[in-house]
Motif scaffolding. Structure first.
Motif, short mmCIF file in Angstrom:
data_model
loop_
_atom_site.label_atom_id
_atom_site.label_comp_id
_atom_site.label_asym_id
_atom_site.label_seq_id
_atom_site.Cartn_x
_atom_site.Cartn_y
_atom_site.Cartn_z
N VAL A 214 -1.14 -38.38 -130.79
CA VAL A 214 -1.67 -37.74 -129.58
C VAL A 214 -3.18 -37.82 -129.65
O VAL A 214 -3.78 -37.38 -130.65
N ARG A 215 -3.80 -38.34 -128.63
CA ARG A 215 -5.24 -38.61 -128.68
C ARG A 215 -6.04 -37.35 -128.92
O ARG A 215 -6.96 -37.32 -129.75
N GLU A 216 -5.69 -36.25 -128.22
CA GLU A 216 -6.47 -35.02 -128.35
C GLU A 216 -6.34 -34.43 -129.76
O GLU A 216 -7.34 -34.02 -130.36
N LEU A 217 -5.12 -34.36 -130.28
CA LEU A 217 -4.93 -33.82 -131.62
C LEU A 217 -5.47 -34.76 -132.69
O LEU A 217 -5.95 -34.31 -133.74
N ASP A 218 -5.39 -36.04 -132.44
CA ASP A 218 -5.91 -37.00 -133.40
C ASP A 218 -7.42 -36.82 -133.55
O ASP A 218 -7.97 -36.93 -134.66
N ALA A 219 -8.10 -36.51 -132.44
CA ALA A 219 -9.53 -36.26 -132.52
C ALA A 219 -9.83 -35.00 -133.34
O ALA A 219 -10.79 -34.96 -134.11
N VAL A 220 -8.97 -33.96 -133.19
CA VAL A 220 -9.14 -32.74 -133.99
C VAL A 220 -8.94 -33.05 -135.47
O VAL A 220 -9.69 -32.55 -136.33
N VAL A 221 -7.92 -33.84 -135.79
CA VAL A 221 -7.66 -34.20 -137.19
C VAL A 221 -8.85 -34.95 -137.77
O VAL A 221 -9.27 -34.70 -138.92
N GLU A 222 -9.42 -35.88 -137.01
CA GLU A 222 -10.57 -36.64 -137.49
C GLU A 222 -11.78 -35.74 -137.76
O GLU A 222 -12.58 -36.00 -138.65
N GLU A 223 -11.91 -34.66 -136.97
CA GLU A 223 -13.02 -33.73 -137.18
C GLU A 223 -12.75 -32.79 -138.35
O GLU A 223 -13.68 -32.40 -139.07
N LEU A 224 -11.49 -32.41 -138.55
CA LEU A 224 -11.16 -31.43 -139.58
C LEU A 224 -11.11 -32.02 -140.98
O LEU A 224 -11.50 -31.34 -141.95
N ASN A 225 -10.65 -33.24 -141.10
CA ASN A 225 -10.49 -33.81 -142.44
C ASN A 225 -11.80 -33.88 -143.22
O ASN A 225 -11.82 -33.55 -144.42
#
Length: 439
Positions: A214-225
């Protein structure tokens, strides 16, 4: 308590849908009822026109039906199909279906146009009527013609449609709600997976978050990692510094021990206690990396302590109660034994006769409660309990660090240690630790 996102979306989608279905259905039923009524009125108009075409005026001024309408219903008593002719002096002609009754003559329009209305004769079924004022050739005064049909024909047709429309609307609404439920389940599945990953990360069963489709959650994952990795490095650096500091203290402590006279028991005990604390922090620093996968059985850790401490306090009883299907605790066995050993030893020292231990699993936590029947503490002492080095009973040996260390260990695992008044009369210690969950 925050509401579920899925429930919020259910209400946000379901309520407007149900409201739209109900309002739309009511409008459709009103439109259908109006259409049926108009069609019935048109039928009355055609029948009235045919009836008026068959009326004739005799030379003596009377009105007669020269050509009957030809519908048997006007000859059937109680059929609801009636006609009636009246002038200014009263009713002059009526259909055989009226027998010996007369209908009240409604007022007709002065311009000769047909007027439609509902009639409710006394003791009879409701009627739909049309009335018209006409002038016949050879007739000196105008006459009024009334023609009626059974209102039940309209009501029965509308009732059938209403019943069928409600059933169809209910089926469509259920189908739409099921579709919404399926959409929510599929749409929120990545969010549920994201929540599970965060929980696994907090429990130490995961080092980073996986990318999601999911594009929106994938962006959150990229920021959180990157943030997670930075925090991990900071924690690792802190553990290394704590270990280095503990190692650095070992040599000065060894030197101090050589300088203490052999007969100075007080200083030697103090140095031994400091050395013990340094060893504990060294062990803890080396064990932090393993804590993310730590697990142990609380009942096993407690059983060994009960056997040992029962020998040290033979005059006091230890009652242990455990709920069935206890999960493992997300804690190193040595750390749990240290916490329970401190708490159980303190409880036995303070108890008069009995210490009660209760193990329970609630929600996602393992809760261990220790009660003693000792003198307990007042409110002021309870508020300060756990302060490092604070002791309330100087008559017993100890450093006053046990409760503080136990609380630090519990909090390091995401748990808590609290104190209160026991129903047995003494002190109650409440230990909460997260239950271990398999990845």
């Amino acid at each position: 308590m925050s509401a579920s996102l899925q429930r919020r979306l259910w209400w946000a989608a379901g309520l407007p849908l149900v409201a739209l279905v109900v309002v739309g259905l009511l409008l459709l039923q009103w439109a259908f009822k109006d259409t049926v009524r108009r069609a019935f009125d048109a039928r009355l108009d055609r029948t009235l026109a045919a009836f008026i075409g068959g009326l004739e005026a005799t030379p003596d001024g009377r009105v007669v039906v020269g050509r009957p309408i030809g519908q048997a219903a006007f000859d059937s008593i109680g059929s609801g199909w009636h006609w009636q002719v009246a002038d200014d002096t009263g009713v002059r002609l009526r259909s055989r279906s009226l027998w010996d009754r007369e209908l009240p003559m409604p007022r007709a329009r002065a311009d000769g146009q047909a007027r439609h209305m509902d009639l409710a004769p006394d003791g009879a079924a409701p009627l739909r009527a049309v009335v018209r004022r006409i002038e016949l050739p050879g007739q000196r005064a105008p006459i009024t013609v009334l023609l009626t049909g059974p209102r039940d024909d309209i009501d029965a047709e509308v009732a059938d449609f209403v019943q069928l429309s409600w059933l169809a609307a209910a089926g469509l609404a259920l189908l739409a709600l099921a579709t919404i439920g399926l959409q929510l389940r599929l749409g929120l599945a990545p969010l549920r997976r994201f929540s599970e990953q965060v929980a696994e990360l907090a429990a130490g069963r995961r080092e980073a978050l996986e990318r999601l489709p999911v594009r929106e959650l994938d962006a959150v994952v990229e920021e959180l990692n990157p943030v997670i990795e930075q925090n991990r490095r900071l924690a690792e650096s802190g553990r290394k510094r704590a270990g280095d500091l503990a190692h650095a203290l070992k040599t000065p402590l060894a030197l101090l021990r050589t300088l203490v006279p052999p007969g100075d028991t007080t200083q030697r005990e103090a140095l031994a206690r400091i050395d013990e604390i340094v060893d504990r922090h060294l062990a803890r620093a080396s064990a932090d990396a393993r804590r993310r996968k730590a697990r142990c059985e609380a009942s096993e850790a407690l059983d060994g302590l009960v056997v040992l401490l029962a020998r040290l306090h033979p005059a006091k009883a230890i009652d242990v109660a455990s709920s069935p299907a206890m999960p493992p605790v997300a804690c190193e066995a040595s750390d749990l034994q240290e916490i329970l050993g401190n708490l159980l030893d303190n409880a036995l020292r303070a108890a008069r006769h009995t210490v009660r231990v209760d193990l329970r699993f609630e929600g996602t936590e393992v809760r261990i409660t220790l009660d003693d029947d000792g003198a307990g503490l007042d409110d002021a002492a309870l508020a300060r309990l756990g302060e490092r080095g604070l002791r309330f009973d100087e008559s017993t040996p100890g450093t006053g660090l046990g409760v503080s260390i136990s609380r630090d260990i519990a909090e390091s695992y995401g748990g808590a240690l609290e104190f209160g008044r026991s129903p047995l009369g003494g002190l109650q210690a409440r230990l909460r630790l997260p239950a271990w969950r398999n990845a």
